[in-house]
Scaffold this active site. Structure first.
Site, PDB file in Angstrom:
ATOM      1  N   LYS A 114     -42.497  84.030   1.441  1.00 54.14           N
ATOM      2  CA  LYS A 114     -43.309  82.940   0.880  1.00 54.14           C
ATOM      3  C   LYS A 114     -42.943  82.692  -0.578  1.00 54.14           C
ATOM      4  CE  LYS A 114     -47.368  83.509   3.881  1.00 54.14           C
ATOM      5  NZ  LYS A 114     -46.946  84.679   4.668  1.00 54.14           N
ATOM      6  N   HIS A 117     -47.158  89.550   4.683  1.00 48.67           N
ATOM      7  CA  HIS A 117     -47.814  88.243   4.570  1.00 48.67           C
ATOM      8  C   HIS A 117     -47.584  87.714   3.155  1.00 48.67           C
ATOM      9  CE1 HIS A 117     -50.587  85.023   5.488  1.00 48.67           C
ATOM     10  NE2 HIS A 117     -51.276  85.304   4.401  1.00 48.67           N
ATOM     11  N   HIS A 154     -46.119  78.775   1.514  1.00 44.93           N
ATOM     12  CA  HIS A 154     -47.044  79.153   2.584  1.00 44.93           C
ATOM     13  C   HIS A 154     -47.358  77.907   3.413  1.00 44.93           C
ATOM     14  CE1 HIS A 154     -50.030  80.878   4.966  1.00 44.93           C
ATOM     15  NE2 HIS A 154     -50.828  81.420   4.067  1.00 44.93           N
ATOM     16  N   CYS A 207     -53.910  80.934   9.449  1.00 48.62           N
ATOM     17  CA  CYS A 207     -52.586  81.315   8.947  1.00 48.62           C
ATOM     18  C   CYS A 207     -51.882  82.354   9.803  1.00 48.62           C
ATOM     19  CB  CYS A 207     -52.702  81.810   7.507  1.00 48.62           C
ATOM     20  SG  CYS A 207     -53.279  80.536   6.367  1.00 48.62           S
ATOM     21  N   GLU A 257     -53.071  94.040   1.877  1.00 49.02           N
ATOM     22  CA  GLU A 257     -52.046  94.482   2.820  1.00 49.02           C
ATOM     23  C   GLU A 257     -51.262  95.678   2.303  1.00 49.02           C
ATOM     24  OE1 GLU A 257     -48.859  91.918   3.994  1.00 49.02           O
ATOM     25  OE2 GLU A 257     -49.012  90.699   2.193  1.00 49.02           O
ATOM     26  N   PHE A 305     -57.494  83.012   7.026  1.00 49.13           N
ATOM     27  CA  PHE A 305     -58.903  82.706   6.803  1.00 49.13           C
ATOM     28  C   PHE A 305     -59.669  82.868   8.120  1.00 49.13           C
ATOM     29  CE2 PHE A 305     -58.408  79.625   2.954  1.00 49.13           C
ATOM     30  CZ  PHE A 305     -58.051  80.695   2.162  1.00 49.13           C
TER      31      PHE A 305
END
Length: 422
Positions: free
Chosen positions: A341, A309, A346, A169, A320, A405
């Protein structure tokens, strides 16, 4: 004199429409593009919603042979590259092809084409030994993700450095960072940099269903993506692409180009911890932020907006938030933060480049997009997340971060080209 990498063209294909203006209108409206999946029958899946792109390849300028040859993700990327080239005002035919580079990111490559071909070759999964004679002539190209970047290079005539980045990602952010570095080091004069993913297929949905990462709020798609909200239940899958024209600043100024912003600093780190898990302290993301600021020769006080993110999973949002506090100290409480997002979903590897495009437009328009669907404050996420409504705001420098990931953590600082620290 040191070289500087600046963004002079932007092309976007995202939920809500094709083109950067449609994309920007979605962001400032605060409207979520999530709906029930229409690209396949989602019945039986835990999460049956996604942020899809209404995309007609013919209307977007692709020919019949291109459509047959290219996966949906490649189609997105080529259309974005064409828009970015037009926006930049570059005469590509007058440039040395060896000075043109391409840096594209993708997390899952040609997923939709590969799944469709497996369905055909295996007769709907009934045959363990597949019959290769039913495969399309382009099956090999679909199995090699680098064909995505080859299609972009072919479209723009690039014969310089051409590469694909696949870091989950963070692929989009990392690909743009790599493209900027090619310009700074002189390996290319102009780079088309961005990312693309079209992952909306049964296999992708099944994978995220298995780990319960995606939202099960199928009865209320519009409000399913709600980063930093106390009642969030996971992220919403999306699709799309963004490609930027990145060139050397002095050359851009010499030709009178419109400059959206300078990519002033970029850094990546890995947590070496867990394939999908995140440490609560956000240490690795915080380190990526600190290093990117250092490369830009900027301080936390110079950041005016943070593009988070903001996936909408509890562990990510807390992770975050802690990273912002650790790296930016008091400035983390003063600067607006938001997650797009919440509106465009996403799109895995593509989202990082889509978010860079959003940041460049924030610098250009001086408006901060909101975090849609943020109604219930989470005590553990206690920063200014710009709930539900866009905000006019003076912005000279932005920070964009990504988390993927495998433990990937990336951070990029983009500023107005004259943007020496205040």
């Amino acid at each position: 004199m040191s070289r500087r990498a600046v963004i002079t063209g932007i092309g976007v294909v995202a939920p809500g429409g094709v083109g950067r203006e449609n994309f920007w209108n979605v962001l400032v409206s605060g409207r979520s593009m999530t709906r029930r999946i229409s690209l396949f029958d989602p019945e039986g899946f835990r999460s049956r919603i996604a942020a899809e792109v209404d995309f007609d390849p013919l209307a977007a300028g692709l020919g019949y042979q291109e459509i047959r040859r290219m996966d949906r993700a490649a189609q997105f990327a080529v259309v974005c590259a064409s828009e970015a080239a037009a926006d930049s005002g570059l005469d590509l035919g007058s440039l040395d092809p060896g000075d043109l580079g391409v840096s594209i990111g993708s997390a899952v490559g040609c997923t939709m084409s590969l799944e469709e071909e497996y369905r055909v070759l295996s007769d709907g999964g009934r045959r363990w030994l597949v019959d290769h004679t039913y495969g399309v002539p382009h099956l090999y190209e679909q199995m090699v993700p680098s064909t995505l970047v080859v299609e972009v290079a072919r479209r723009v005539g690039a014969e310089g450095p051409v590469s694909l980045t696949s870091t989950g990602c963070t692929s989009g952010l990392d690909a743009v960072g790599h493209g900027a570095q090619l310009v700074v080091e002189g390996s290319a004069e102009v780079v088309f940099a961005g990312a693309t993913d079209a992952p909306l297929s049964p296999i992708t949905s099944a994978c995220f269903d298995a780990i319960k990462a995606t939202s099960p709020d199928n009865d209320d798609p519009e409000h399913a993506s709600r980063p930093f909200d106390a009642r969030r239940r996971g992220f919403v899958l999306g699709e799309g692409a963004a490609v930027m024209v990145i060139e050397e600043y002095a050359a851009a100024r010499a030709r009178g180009a419109r400059v959206y912003g300078e990519i002033a600093g970029f850094a990546g780190r890995s947590n070496a911890f867990h394939m999908t898990g995140l440490k609560a302290d956000g240490r690795e993301m915080a380190e990526a932020i600190r290093v990117s600021l250092g490369k830009a020769r900027m301080n936390p006080e110079d950041i005016d907006y943070i593009n988070a993110h903001g996936s909408g999973t509890k562990q990510n949002d807390r992770h975050e938030t802690a990273a912002f506090k650790a790296s930016l100290k008091q400035r983390a409480y003063e600067v607006p933060v938001s997650s797009i997002k919440s509106m465009v979903g996403h799109s895995l590897g593509a989202i990082g480049s889509i978010e860079v495009a959003a940041c460049a437009l924030v610098l250009d328009r001086q408006v901060v997009p909101p975090t849609a669907n943020l109604y219930h404050a989470d005590p553990e996420c206690d920063l200014d997340y710009v709930p539900r409504q866009a905000r006019e705001h003076a912005v000279d420098a932005v920070l964009s971060v990504g988390s993927g990931f495998g433990g990937f953590q990336s951070a990029m600082v983009i500023r107005k080209p004259e943007g020496a620290p205040r």
